[in-house]
Design an enzyme around this catalytic site. Sequence first.
Site, PDB file in Angstrom:
ATOM      1  N   HIS A 198      28.560  34.016  -2.604  1.00  0.00           N
ATOM      2  CA  HIS A 198      29.584  35.284  -2.570  1.00  0.00           C
ATOM      3  C   HIS A 198      29.423  36.005  -3.954  1.00  0.00           C
ATOM      4  O   HIS A 198      29.575  35.670  -4.916  1.00  0.00           O
ATOM      5  CB  HIS A 198      31.283  34.733  -2.508  1.00  0.00           C
ATOM      6  N   CYS A 236      29.372  40.618   0.786  1.00  0.00           N
ATOM      7  CA  CYS A 236      30.880  41.220   0.995  1.00  0.00           C
ATOM      8  C   CYS A 236      30.838  42.633   0.478  1.00  0.00           C
ATOM      9  O   CYS A 236      30.522  43.076  -0.647  1.00  0.00           O
ATOM     10  CB  CYS A 236      31.627  40.335  -0.263  1.00  0.00           C
ATOM     11  N   HIS A 263      31.207  39.523   5.020  1.00  0.00           N
ATOM     12  CA  HIS A 263      32.595  39.809   4.763  1.00  0.00           C
ATOM     13  C   HIS A 263      32.748  41.427   4.963  1.00  0.00           C
ATOM     14  O   HIS A 263      31.945  41.812   4.308  1.00  0.00           O
ATOM     15  CB  HIS A 263      32.990  39.577   3.518  1.00  0.00           C
ATOM     16  N   ASP A 308      37.709  40.880   6.130  1.00  0.00           N
ATOM     17  CA  ASP A 308      37.938  40.002   4.858  1.00  0.00           C
ATOM     18  C   ASP A 308      39.540  40.336   4.694  1.00  0.00           C
ATOM     19  O   ASP A 308      40.292  40.065   5.515  1.00  0.00           O
ATOM     20  CB  ASP A 308      37.022  40.744   3.838  1.00  0.00           C
ATOM     21  N   HIS A 309      39.944  41.088   3.210  1.00  0.00           N
ATOM     22  CA  HIS A 309      41.337  40.893   3.178  1.00  0.00           C
ATOM     23  C   HIS A 309      41.949  41.952   4.136  1.00  0.00           C
ATOM     24  O   HIS A 309      41.493  42.909   4.615  1.00  0.00           O
ATOM     25  CB  HIS A 309      41.627  41.411   1.666  1.00  0.00           C
ATOM     26  N   TYR A 322      45.973  37.839   2.928  1.00  0.00           N
ATOM     27  CA  TYR A 322      45.468  36.947   4.171  1.00  0.00           C
ATOM     28  C   TYR A 322      46.712  36.619   4.993  1.00  0.00           C
ATOM     29  O   TYR A 322      46.815  35.862   5.501  1.00  0.00           O
ATOM     30  CB  TYR A 322      44.990  35.661   3.414  1.00  0.00           C
TER      31      TYR A 322
HETATM   32  C1  DNO Z   1      38.380  36.450  -1.371  1.00  0.00           C
HETATM   33  C2  DNO Z   1      37.495  35.590  -1.034  1.00  0.00           C
HETATM   34  C3  DNO Z   1      36.838  34.821  -2.435  1.00  0.00           C
HETATM   35  C4  DNO Z   1      35.563  33.877  -1.976  1.00  0.00           C
HETATM   36  C5  DNO Z   1      35.089  33.182  -2.896  1.00  0.00           C
HETATM   37  C6  DNO Z   1      33.808  32.448  -2.323  1.00  0.00           C
HETATM   38  O1  DNO Z   1      39.061  36.567  -0.607  1.00  0.00           O
HETATM   39  O2  DNO Z   1      36.196  36.397  -0.564  1.00  0.00           O
HETATM   40  O3  DNO Z   1      37.741  33.847  -2.719  1.00  0.00           O
HETATM   41  O4  DNO Z   1      36.190  32.980  -0.987  1.00  0.00           O
HETATM   42  O5  DNO Z   1      34.805  33.919  -4.123  1.00  0.00           O
HETATM   43  O6  DNO Z   1      33.393  31.450  -3.270  1.00  0.00           O
HETATM   44 MN    MN Z   2      34.630  38.760   0.251  1.00  0.00          MN
END
Ligand code: DNO
Ligand code: MN
Length: 344
Positions: A198, A236, A263, A308-309, A322
Amino acid sequence: MKLTFRWFGPDDPVRLEFIRQIPGMTGIVTAIYDIPVGEVWPLNRILALKEEVERAGLSLEVIESLPVHEDIKLGRSTRDRYIKNYQMALKNLAQAKIPVVCYNFMPVFDWTRSQLDRRLPDGSTTLAYEESKVLQMNPLSGDLDLPGWDTSYQKNELVELMEAYQKINEETLWENLRYFLQKVVKTADEVGIKMAIHPDDPPWPIFGLPRIIRNEESLERLIQLVDSPNNGLTFCTGSLGVDPQNDLPRMIRRFGNRIHFAHCRNVKRTGEKSFEESAHLSSSGSIDMVEVLKAYHDIGFNGPMRPDHGRMIWGETGRPGYGLYDRALGAAYLNGIWEALNKA
Ligand code: DNO
Ligand code: MN
């Protein structure tokens, strides 16, 4: 693409039954959260997790994350033991037929924001990052509130850790990443696991700690560290997209089959090194989601993708970024774009 959703395990108020009701949702992204970083994940725990997900009618597609012990990032002499444990965990995950493992190589802190509840004009709240505020934050003061930062260090441990990183510049961190990957990708090749790093979030150094996975050049360097298809990426858009130099569709086309996990989220750049997370919709932020998904469509992406978020909307409370609602809207939106691309 395979639509997936992150679930934080049995304690997550966003239950598997709810996730399953999102149209088109098939897969789960999760981890085992109560095993200390650096210890082996036992096969029986992995199988139990997988069964729980499957009982809900979903499949376990990605482990996010299998965290990397700080001694590995620091290149300490104890790293070999932790790397062995990591290899053992990968073997167990492969035995449970888990296809993809996400990890990151950020020193000490995972994703970082200066505010977890910025109010947007529509009344929702979101995560925001402002460099000037982060520069004023002192991680050693003990009152740091970071959503992605689950590890709770004692103050003295944190001081010791931050001091140890004084010796580590970007090049040493790259060297330590190479050392780690040369060993674990070999295992991944043997057992058939796709490793997916990531990117750093935000994609620049914070608190004086180096951060190296942040743009096209560094992703290229990463995949060349170890030349195996299993040495791949979590792409991401939210992390990389806060840097306007990152041309996301171009990068997706370039890295193609080395992207093992997508992501997808939007961010709105609000200034230099400042941003807030927006709804997934293109017009809500700075990223053109249709162009991003077009690139995935063009490369024939068939791996896991997740919203993602999300913002906090409709009165939901809980883990910042989340909640269920806004991420479910994000999933529906990604689905809609994908369906249109399929039919075009
Ligand atoms: C946040 C995530 C990160 C991710 C880590 C992967 O939402 O995208 O916390 O899980 O960085 O190792
Ligand atoms: Mn991400």
